[in-house]
Design a protein around this motif. Structure first.
Motif, short mmCIF file in Angstrom:
data_model
loop_
_atom_site.label_atom_id
_atom_site.label_comp_id
_atom_site.label_asym_id
_atom_site.label_seq_id
_atom_site.Cartn_x
_atom_site.Cartn_y
_atom_site.Cartn_z
N GLY A 57 0.95 -0.98 0.03
CA GLY A 57 0.01 -0.04 0.10
C GLY A 57 0.89 1.34 0.07
N PRO A 58 0.15 2.58 -0.09
CA PRO A 58 0.93 3.82 -0.28
C PRO A 58 1.40 4.12 1.22
CG PRO A 58 -1.38 4.02 -0.38
CD PRO A 58 -1.41 2.71 -0.27
N LEU A 59 2.54 5.08 1.06
CA LEU A 59 2.95 5.51 2.24
C LEU A 59 2.23 6.90 2.42
CD1 LEU A 59 5.64 5.22 4.06
CD2 LEU A 59 6.64 6.88 2.60
N VAL A 60 1.70 6.85 3.74
CA VAL A 60 0.96 8.06 4.28
C VAL A 60 1.81 8.86 5.07
CG1 VAL A 60 -0.93 8.82 5.63
CG2 VAL A 60 -1.15 6.61 4.56
N ILE A 61 1.86 9.99 4.61
CA ILE A 61 2.73 10.95 5.35
C ILE A 61 1.68 11.94 6.17
CG2 ILE A 61 3.73 13.30 4.93
CD1 ILE A 61 5.12 11.08 3.68
N ASN A 62 1.99 11.85 7.48
CA ASN A 62 1.28 12.44 8.71
C ASN A 62 1.54 13.96 8.58
OD1 ASN A 62 0.19 9.99 9.69
ND2 ASN A 62 1.94 9.68 10.58
N THR A 89 -2.50 10.00 -2.17
CA THR A 89 -1.38 10.89 -3.06
C THR A 89 -1.78 12.04 -2.97
OG1 THR A 89 -1.16 8.73 -4.23
CG2 THR A 89 -0.15 10.92 -5.28
N LYS A 90 -3.02 12.77 -3.27
CA LYS A 90 -3.39 14.05 -2.95
C LYS A 90 -3.00 14.76 -1.77
CE LYS A 90 -7.12 17.19 -3.79
NZ LYS A 90 -8.34 17.48 -3.57
N ARG A 91 -3.40 14.11 -0.62
CA ARG A 91 -3.24 14.58 0.63
C ARG A 91 -1.73 14.63 0.98
NH1 ARG A 91 -6.55 11.25 4.46
NH2 ARG A 91 -4.63 9.96 4.45
N ASN A 92 -1.11 13.46 0.41
CA ASN A 92 0.41 13.47 0.73
C ASN A 92 1.18 14.61 -0.06
OD1 ASN A 92 0.27 11.36 2.11
ND2 ASN A 92 1.30 10.00 0.83
N ARG A 93 0.69 15.11 -1.20
CA ARG A 93 1.33 16.25 -1.93
C ARG A 93 1.12 17.51 -1.17
NH1 ARG A 93 -0.19 13.57 -7.17
NH2 ARG A 93 1.90 12.60 -7.89
N GLU A 94 0.01 17.55 -0.57
CA GLU A 94 -0.72 18.83 0.10
C GLU A 94 0.10 19.02 1.43
OE1 GLU A 94 -4.85 18.25 0.66
OE2 GLU A 94 -5.25 18.78 -1.53
N ARG A 95 0.42 17.78 2.15
CA ARG A 95 1.21 17.87 3.43
C ARG A 95 2.56 18.35 3.12
NH1 ARG A 95 -1.78 12.97 6.73
NH2 ARG A 95 -3.81 14.19 7.20
N ILE A 96 3.15 17.56 1.97
CA ILE A 96 4.36 17.64 1.80
C ILE A 96 4.73 19.30 1.44
CG2 ILE A 96 6.28 17.36 -0.06
CD1 ILE A 96 5.44 14.65 -0.10
N ALA A 97 3.94 20.12 0.60
CA ALA A 97 3.76 21.39 0.49
C ALA A 97 3.97 22.19 1.68
CB ALA A 97 2.96 21.81 -0.66
N VAL A 98 3.06 21.94 2.63
CA VAL A 98 3.04 22.62 3.87
C VAL A 98 4.50 22.34 4.69
CG1 VAL A 98 1.80 22.80 6.21
CG2 VAL A 98 0.60 22.57 4.25
N LEU A 99 4.85 21.18 4.86
CA LEU A 99 5.96 20.81 5.38
C LEU A 99 7.18 21.42 4.90
CD1 LEU A 99 5.28 17.13 6.11
CD2 LEU A 99 5.32 18.86 8.16
#
Length: 122
Positions: A57-62, A89-99
């Protein structure tokens, strides 16, 4: 400092998994990995290559930059997996941008503090 290290590891790992180019000046710390997660499959990755690991499964970024996996991935149907993959995938991209923005702001604040302390010392 530990949070920044975890965040850097998560971002670099995600960059490798998503095929995003990583900065040359960052080193990837050693991370523990359980090879039994993939069974008998052997996977070779190169930097920038995209590879879906459907068996785990995908890796989830908290929000704090830590990572996890979807615990019930093996019980999902293919349609559920595809939907979950797309949402994650969409949520991870958003979280990565914030981080990444947070890291940039912290680095800029540190540079300003360093510049002020050098000016005070003159």
């Amino acid at each position: 400092m530990r949070c920044r290290t975890l965040l850097a590891v998560a971002l670099l790992l995600l960059a490798c998994l998503l095929g995003v180019a990583a900065d040359d000046h960052h080193e990837v710390p050693a991370v523990g990995w359980d090879p039994t997660l993939l069974g008998d499959e052997s996977i070779k990755l190169t930097l920038g290559e995209k590879k879906r690991l459907d068996s785990v499964g995908p890796l989830v970024i908290n929000k704090d930059g830590t990572t996890k996996r979807v615990t019930n991935w093996d019980k999902m149907t293919p349609i559920e997996r595809e939907g979950a993959y797309n949402r994650i995938t969409k949520r991870n991209r958003e979280r990565i941008a914030v981080l990444q923005k947070k890291i940039k702001e912290e680095e800029e604040a540190k540079q300003r503090r360093d510049g002020e302390s050098k000016a005070d010392g003159l």
